[in-house]
Design an enzyme around this catalytic site. Structure first.
Site, PDB file in Angstrom:
ATOM      1  N   PHE A 120       3.229  -0.960  -3.761  1.00 49.84           N
ATOM      2  CA  PHE A 120       2.137  -0.444  -4.580  1.00 49.84           C
ATOM      3  C   PHE A 120       2.364   1.022  -4.924  1.00 49.84           C
ATOM      4  O   PHE A 120       2.762   1.818  -4.062  1.00 49.84           O
ATOM      5  CB  PHE A 120       0.809  -0.512  -3.822  1.00 49.84           C
ATOM      6  CG  PHE A 120       0.346  -1.877  -3.439  1.00 49.84           C
ATOM      7  CD1 PHE A 120      -0.490  -2.604  -4.275  1.00 49.84           C
ATOM      8  CD2 PHE A 120       0.724  -2.433  -2.224  1.00 49.84           C
ATOM      9  CE1 PHE A 120      -0.944  -3.865  -3.905  1.00 49.84           C
ATOM     10  CE2 PHE A 120       0.274  -3.691  -1.840  1.00 49.84           C
ATOM     11  CZ  PHE A 120      -0.558  -4.409  -2.684  1.00 49.84           C
ATOM     12  N   ASP A 121       2.062   1.373  -6.156  1.00 52.65           N
ATOM     13  CA  ASP A 121       1.797   2.768  -6.475  1.00 52.65           C
ATOM     14  C   ASP A 121       0.475   3.125  -5.789  1.00 52.65           C
ATOM     15  O   ASP A 121      -0.281   2.248  -5.377  1.00 52.65           O
ATOM     16  CB  ASP A 121       1.699   2.934  -7.992  1.00 52.65           C
ATOM     17  CG  ASP A 121       1.312   4.344  -8.400  1.00 52.65           C
ATOM     18  OD1 ASP A 121       1.969   5.292  -7.935  1.00 52.65           O
ATOM     19  OD2 ASP A 121       0.334   4.486  -9.154  1.00 52.65           O
ATOM     20  N   LEU A 122       0.191   4.416  -5.662  1.00 51.10           N
ATOM     21  CA  LEU A 122      -1.041   4.830  -4.990  1.00 51.10           C
ATOM     22  C   LEU A 122      -2.124   5.234  -5.994  1.00 51.10           C
ATOM     23  O   LEU A 122      -3.113   4.539  -6.187  1.00 51.10           O
ATOM     24  CB  LEU A 122      -0.750   5.985  -4.029  1.00 51.10           C
ATOM     25  CG  LEU A 122      -1.948   6.491  -3.226  1.00 51.10           C
ATOM     26  CD1 LEU A 122      -2.502   5.399  -2.318  1.00 51.10           C
ATOM     27  CD2 LEU A 122      -1.561   7.726  -2.409  1.00 51.10           C
ATOM     28  N   ASP A 123      -1.932   6.375  -6.654  1.00 56.60           N
ATOM     29  CA  ASP A 123      -2.954   6.901  -7.566  1.00 56.60           C
ATOM     30  C   ASP A 123      -3.178   5.968  -8.748  1.00 56.60           C
ATOM     31  O   ASP A 123      -2.236   5.584  -9.439  1.00 56.60           O
ATOM     32  CB  ASP A 123      -2.535   8.271  -8.108  1.00 56.60           C
ATOM     33  CG  ASP A 123      -2.592   9.353  -7.053  1.00 56.60           C
ATOM     34  OD1 ASP A 123      -3.171   9.104  -5.987  1.00 56.60           O
ATOM     35  OD2 ASP A 123      -2.048  10.446  -7.294  1.00 56.60           O
TER      36      ASP A 123
ATOM     37  N   ASP B  87      -0.065   1.271 -12.106  1.00 59.62           N
ATOM     38  CA  ASP B  87      -0.954   1.512 -13.251  1.00 59.62           C
ATOM     39  C   ASP B  87      -0.268   2.274 -14.368  1.00 59.62           C
ATOM     40  O   ASP B  87      -0.897   2.575 -15.380  1.00 59.62           O
ATOM     41  CB  ASP B  87      -2.179   2.321 -12.802  1.00 59.62           C
ATOM     42  CG  ASP B  87      -1.825   3.761 -12.447  1.00 59.62           C
ATOM     43  OD1 ASP B  87      -2.508   4.685 -12.938  1.00 59.62           O
ATOM     44  OD2 ASP B  87      -0.863   3.968 -11.685  1.00 59.62           O
TER      45      ASP B  87
END
Length: 216
Positions: free
Chosen positions: A11-14, A166
């Site tokens: 996963f990306d975070l932000d 995202d």
């Protein structure tokens, strides 16, 4: 590849796991209003979400890059806990994935200290075996190195993994590393912007991931 063979989720975070959009925008606005008063609107700042701070600020003025990064990070840390929240269904989805034995990692362009702040605030830290940050790589996303490093640390093959994010940097990094990719429809840049880069999947909410990886 049948997506049921996926055993690893990165996963990306932000903007993916936690909603830091308002924090990021406010941090850019604070910094840019100091160095370039009145020159950058909120809409223009949206384009800066995704790339590293170094890339963004060095394109404006290489001589001021370090100073701008420091001002951004100081403000960002001061305001962090007031402006960060988790997205709907994230916590429940991570619980299911962990219970089913999936290997979970984070791949982000943030520095480690800030990453840990967000994970601790939202209670997400215990779910992740591996966290790859800007501090850990020579090349940031969209280069494949961060995803490759996470896979190596988890002992996973690319064909067993999906990269969720995202931003187009996340999709391109996963594709370059050979993973499946999933965009998130709640991206502040809009779903259409992600579709241009042909992710394998598009999540309307994080729990949509469970059906994709066979954990529903």
């Amino acid at each position: 590849m049948n997506e049921s063979t996926i055993n690893t989720v990165l996963f990306d975070l932000d903007g993916t796991l936690i909603n830091t959009n308002e924090l990021i925008i406010a941090s850019f606005q604070h910094t840019l209003d100091h160095y370039y008063p009145g020159q950058y609107s909120r809409e223009e700042i949206l384009h800066f979400i995704g790339p590293s701070l170094f890339d963004t600020f060095s394109a404006m003025d290489p001589d001021l890059t370090d100073d701008m990064i420091q001002m951004y990070r100081t403000f960002n840390h001061e305001q962090h806990d007031l402006l960060v929240t988790e997205y709907e269904t994230v916590l429940d989805t991570l619980k299911v994935l962990q219970d089913r034995g999936f290997k979970l990692g984070i791949v982000t362009t943030k520095i480690r200290d800030t990453v840990l702040m967000g994970l601790k605030l939202t209670g997400l830290e215990p779910f992740f075996e591996v966290i790859v940050t800007l501090d850990d790589v020579q090349n940031e996303k969209p280069h494949p190195e961060p995803v490759q490093l996470a896979l190596s640390k988890l002992g996973s093959d690319p064909h067993e993994a999906v990269m969720v994010g995202d931003n187009y940097h996340d999709i391109l990094s996963g594709q370059a590393a050979g993973t499946k990719t999933a965009g998130v429809a709640w991206s502040i840049k809009g779903e259409e912007a992600l579709f241009k880069h042909r992710p394998d999947f598009m999540l309307k909410k994080m729990s949509d991931l469970l059906a994709i990886v066979g954990a529903d």
